[in-house]
Write an enzyme that holds these catalytic residues in place. Structure first.
Site, PDB file in Angstrom:
ATOM      1  N   HIS A  96      32.535  48.354  43.526  1.00 27.62           N
ATOM      2  CA  HIS A  96      32.973  47.653  42.290  1.00 27.62           C
ATOM      3  C   HIS A  96      32.179  46.815  41.765  1.00 27.62           C
ATOM      4  O   HIS A  96      31.110  46.691  42.005  1.00 27.62           O
ATOM      5  CB  HIS A  96      33.579  46.953  42.868  1.00 27.62           C
ATOM      6  CG  HIS A  96      34.938  46.170  43.042  1.00 27.62           C
ATOM      7  ND1 HIS A  96      35.457  47.146  44.910  1.00 27.62           N
ATOM      8  CD2 HIS A  96      35.917  46.264  42.402  1.00 27.62           C
ATOM      9  CE1 HIS A  96      37.464  47.299  44.312  1.00 27.62           C
ATOM     10  NE2 HIS A  96      37.462  46.800  43.243  1.00 27.62           N
ATOM     11  N   GLU A 126      32.795  44.411  35.769  1.00 31.44           N
ATOM     12  CA  GLU A 126      34.346  43.791  35.681  1.00 31.44           C
ATOM     13  C   GLU A 126      33.964  42.727  35.038  1.00 31.44           C
ATOM     14  O   GLU A 126      34.725  43.093  33.660  1.00 31.44           O
ATOM     15  CB  GLU A 126      34.592  44.126  36.979  1.00 31.44           C
ATOM     16  CG  GLU A 126      36.013  43.641  36.997  1.00 31.44           C
ATOM     17  CD  GLU A 126      36.802  43.092  38.409  1.00 31.44           C
ATOM     18  OE1 GLU A 126      36.143  42.858  38.889  1.00 31.44           O
ATOM     19  OE2 GLU A 126      38.922  43.000  38.310  1.00 31.44           O
ATOM     20  N   ASP A 159      45.220  48.746  40.738  1.00 27.75           N
ATOM     21  CA  ASP A 159      44.329  48.165  41.349  1.00 27.75           C
ATOM     22  C   ASP A 159      44.697  47.525  42.917  1.00 27.75           C
ATOM     23  O   ASP A 159      44.979  46.892  43.404  1.00 27.75           O
ATOM     24  CB  ASP A 159      43.469  46.415  41.062  1.00 27.75           C
ATOM     25  CG  ASP A 159      42.253  45.769  41.184  1.00 27.75           C
ATOM     26  OD1 ASP A 159      41.403  46.289  41.914  1.00 27.75           O
ATOM     27  OD2 ASP A 159      41.680  45.505  40.313  1.00 27.75           O
TER      28      ASP A 159
HETATM   29 ZN    ZN Z   1      39.467  46.521  42.644  1.00 25.07          ZN
END
Ligand code: ZN
Length: 336
Positions: A201, A204, A287
């Site tokens: 991750h 973002e 997600d």
């Molecule tokens: Zn995620």
């Protein structure tokens, strides 16, 4: 290849509210609400305008993770998420990610039992839905100590032959400052050496800081895939590096809109067009379909409607999704 593929979905966001509601009651978990519809609002992003930020999303995860914090609940959750994905979206390649250490009540529950319960859920789903190839991704956390993250990866490696296919890291940045991804480099190297896929991750949100993290992840962790990575869309060098390393981005459009990582549909379109033009590879995901109130086909419809991708480009993304899946052995070409 028949069916769809979803590579980026969190266990905490993949189980429907009615199942979580029953699980909470079965386990006698004290909830702040007594009405099912209030509960539904508690465990999903119910406001179509989304949440103010990622911290608000973590508040929602707090409840789903608490409810999933037992062997029984983890087994039911994994089983329900895989079956639901196939029945509702005909997803035949599915990767579910979760952090087992956020589901053992701070060490009160045996971690191996939690992990084995997830594998049992996976096995039961395989029996009922043999068309589906599913795997589990073990998540480290940015708020955890190095030792905690090390244990998560050790366990991922130990259970790799039973359906654990990869590792990831997520969670808020401690103190809001730039996260030092080098701190998990040894764990990521061990996971890779053991044959696990690596997805991280990063990129973002966070503006320039997020872009710096992305550059560091590419250089230091050399992941096969990246969760989100949308911040690269403003940066020629990052896009060049992503393309060269054949990294596949897992992009979750509705999630990005709900968390305000992307301001509006114009921003979503711009990110996708930029990546297509620069040859950056990506897949589409939710997600967490239940928490985000969206399913994979809703994402496809959104992208078509706003002119972010053509039908042909969407089909290519689906093929790429199957190919890039750790369940099906898809890793960066550079690795083999
Ligand atoms: Zn995620």
């Amino acid at each position: 290849m028949d069916g769809l593929a979803e590579l980026h979905t969190h266990l905490g966001g993949s189980v429907s509210s009615d199942i979580l509601w029953t699980l909470a009651h079965e386990q006698g978990i004290a909830l702040p609400v007594k009405d099912y519809w209030d509960f539904d609002r508690l465990v999903t992003v119910s406001d179509p305008r989304g949440v103010p930020n990622l911290d608000a999303l973590d508040q929602i995860y707090h409840w789903t993770e608490l409810i999933q914090s037992s062997p029984l609940a983890v087994e039911v959750s994994v089983h329900a998420a895989i079956g639901g994905a196939y029945r509702s979206q005909q997803i035949t390649t599915l990767e579910l990610r979760f952090n087992p250490m956020k589901r053992n009540r701070g060490g009160e529950r045996d971690l191996d039992h939690i992990i084995l319960a997830a594998i049992r859920g996976l096995d039961r789903a395989s029996l009922e839905y043999p068309q589906v190839q599913a795997g589990l991704i073990r998540m480290m956390d940015r708020t955890f100590t190095a030792r905690q993250n090390e244990i998560i990866v050790e366990k991922a490696i130990a259970w790799a032959s039973r359906g654990v296919v990869g590792v990831d890291i997520a969670g808020p940045r401690p103190g809001g400052v730039r996260y030092d991804y080098r701190s998990v480099q040894p764990m990521v190297e061990d996971a890779r050496a053991a044959g696990l896929g690596v997805t991280i991750h990063v990129g973002e949100e966070g503006g320039d800081m997020g872009r710096e993290e992305l550059a560091e992840v590419l250089e230091v962790l050399r992941p096969d895939r990246i969760g989100h990575g949308i911040l690269a869309a403003g940066d020629e060098e990052l896009m060049r590096d992503l393309k060269a390393a054949e990294v596949v981005l897992e992009i979750c459009p509705t999630s990005n809109l709900l968390t305000k990582a992307l301001a509006d549909e114009d921003a979503v379109r711009s990110v996708f067009r930029t990546f297509v033009e620069h040859g950056v590879r990506f897949t589409i995901a939710t997600d967490g379909p239940e928490m985000m109130h969206t399913h994979l086909r809703d994402e496809f419809e959104l992208l078509l409607r706003i002119g972010a991708l053509t039908q042909n480009e969407l089909d290519e993304a689906t093929v790429r999704s199957h190919e890039a899946s750790f369940v099906r052995g898809g890793f960066r070409a550079a690795r083999v």
